[in-house]
Design a protein around this motif. Structure first.
Motif, PDB file in Angstrom:
ATOM      1  N   UNK A  73      29.697  31.503  33.341  1.00  0.00           N
ATOM      2  CA  UNK A  73      29.026  32.764  33.689  1.00  0.00           C
ATOM      3  C   UNK A  73      30.047  33.768  34.228  1.00  0.00           C
ATOM      4  N   UNK A  74      30.962  33.282  35.052  1.00  0.00           N
ATOM      5  CA  UNK A  74      31.966  34.162  35.656  1.00  0.00           C
ATOM      6  C   UNK A  74      32.997  34.646  34.640  1.00  0.00           C
ATOM      7  N   UNK A  75      33.256  33.820  33.632  1.00  0.00           N
ATOM      8  CA  UNK A  75      34.226  34.156  32.584  1.00  0.00           C
ATOM      9  C   UNK A  75      33.540  35.076  31.574  1.00  0.00           C
ATOM     10  N   UNK A  76      33.423  36.354  31.943  1.00  0.00           N
ATOM     11  CA  UNK A  76      32.579  37.259  31.169  1.00  0.00           C
ATOM     12  C   UNK A  76      33.100  37.569  29.775  1.00  0.00           C
ATOM     13  N   UNK A  77      34.416  37.513  29.578  1.00  0.00           N
ATOM     14  CA  UNK A  77      34.934  37.805  28.225  1.00  0.00           C
ATOM     15  C   UNK A  77      35.121  36.529  27.394  1.00  0.00           C
ATOM     16  N   UNK A  78      34.677  35.376  27.962  1.00  0.00           N
ATOM     17  CA  UNK A  78      34.735  34.089  27.249  1.00  0.00           C
ATOM     18  C   UNK A  78      36.155  33.701  26.833  1.00  0.00           C
ATOM     19  N   UNK A  79      37.137  34.056  27.663  1.00  0.00           N
ATOM     20  CA  UNK A  79      38.528  33.753  27.324  1.00  0.00           C
ATOM     21  C   UNK A  79      38.904  32.329  27.721  1.00  0.00           C
ATOM     22  N   UNK A  80      38.048  31.683  28.491  1.00  0.00           N
ATOM     23  CA  UNK A  80      38.393  30.362  29.012  1.00  0.00           C
ATOM     24  C   UNK A  80      39.091  30.454  30.357  1.00  0.00           C
ATOM     25  N   UNK A  81      39.261  31.689  30.837  1.00  0.00           N
ATOM     26  CA  UNK A  81      39.899  31.933  32.134  1.00  0.00           C
ATOM     27  C   UNK A  81      39.120  33.009  32.878  1.00  0.00           C
ATOM     28  N   UNK A  82      39.243  32.979  34.200  1.00  0.00           N
ATOM     29  CA  UNK A  82      38.706  34.074  35.001  1.00  0.00           C
ATOM     30  C   UNK A  82      39.905  34.909  35.424  1.00  0.00           C
ATOM     31  N   UNK A  83      39.961  36.134  34.906  1.00  0.00           N
ATOM     32  CA  UNK A  83      41.075  37.022  35.211  1.00  0.00           C
ATOM     33  C   UNK A  83      40.773  37.863  36.451  1.00  0.00           C
ATOM     34  N   UNK A  84      41.785  38.599  36.895  1.00  0.00           N
ATOM     35  CA  UNK A  84      41.671  39.377  38.129  1.00  0.00           C
ATOM     36  C   UNK A  84      40.503  40.366  38.096  1.00  0.00           C
ATOM     37  N   UNK A  85      40.300  41.030  36.954  1.00  0.00           N
ATOM     38  CA  UNK A  85      39.208  42.021  36.909  1.00  0.00           C
ATOM     39  C   UNK A  85      37.840  41.347  36.987  1.00  0.00           C
ATOM     40  N   UNK A  86      37.732  40.124  36.474  1.00  0.00           N
ATOM     41  CA  UNK A  86      36.463  39.384  36.576  1.00  0.00           C
ATOM     42  C   UNK A  86      36.258  38.890  38.012  1.00  0.00           C
ATOM     43  N   UNK A  87      37.350  38.495  38.658  1.00  0.00           N
ATOM     44  CA  UNK A  87      37.262  38.038  40.052  1.00  0.00           C
ATOM     45  C   UNK A  87      36.842  39.165  40.973  1.00  0.00           C
ATOM     46  N   UNK A  88      37.341  40.356  40.701  1.00  0.00           N
ATOM     47  CA  UNK A  88      37.026  41.520  41.542  1.00  0.00           C
ATOM     48  C   UNK A  88      35.509  41.715  41.615  1.00  0.00           C
ATOM     49  N   UNK A  89      34.824  41.439  40.508  1.00  0.00           N
ATOM     50  CA  UNK A  89      33.372  41.621  40.440  1.00  0.00           C
ATOM     51  C   UNK A  89      32.616  40.307  40.652  1.00  0.00           C
ATOM     52  N   UNK A  90      33.317  39.329  41.193  1.00  0.00           N
ATOM     53  CA  UNK A  90      32.773  37.983  41.410  1.00  0.00           C
ATOM     54  C   UNK A  90      31.399  37.998  42.087  1.00  0.00           C
ATOM     55  N   UNK A  91      31.273  38.743  43.189  1.00  0.00           N
ATOM     56  CA  UNK A  91      30.023  38.730  43.961  1.00  0.00           C
ATOM     57  C   UNK A  91      28.860  39.313  43.178  1.00  0.00           C
TER      58      UNK A  91
END
Length: 126
Positions: free
Chosen positions: A67-85
């Motif tokens: 769910x957190x890996x919004x671009x489905x890259x297999x990783x959570x990048x910094x921009x996805x982490x920023x919007x984590x909450x």
């Protein structure tokens, strides 16, 4: 009805609140968000305990990662982490740069600037 499949379907990603609600209770999510409302107050360890992620199964954590890996890259990048909450509540704040970098550093096991699923699971178990 446990999902024992190793490739759970993430087709329910529109409205990720709903997806996470299947894993976490509203009370847990509210408690997690409550503890980090002020800027620079986010601590991933406290947050994971409050929302109960540290007690979830590896399968559930893999679902959360998806769910957190919004671009489905297999990783959570910094921009996805920023919007984590905001994955937990659409009205939640974005993390500050300092919070994002600290969170990333804690989960980035190989120094590549992103968190893989293993790093995410390791983070919740610390």
């Amino acid at each position: 009805t446990s999902m024992s499949s190793t490739h759970p379907s993430f087709s329910f990603c529109s409205g990720s609140d709903m997806a996470l609600a299947g894993i976490l209770t509203e009370t847990e999510i509210a408690a997690g968000l409550q503890c980090c409302q002020a800027a620079d107050s986010f601590d991933y360890k406290t947050f994971f305990v409050k929302v109960g992620l540290n007690s979830k199964s590896k399968d559930q954590l893999t679902q959360v990662f998806g769910i957190l890996d919004q671009d489905r890259s297999g990783y959570i990048e910094e921009d996805e982490l920023k919007l984590f909450l905001q994955n937990f509540s659409a009205s939640a704040r974005a993390l500050t740069d300092a919070e994002t970098k600290a969170f990333l550093a804690a989960g980035d096991s190989d120094g590549d600037g992103k968190i893989g699923v293993d790093g995410k699971i390791a983070l919740t178990k610390r």
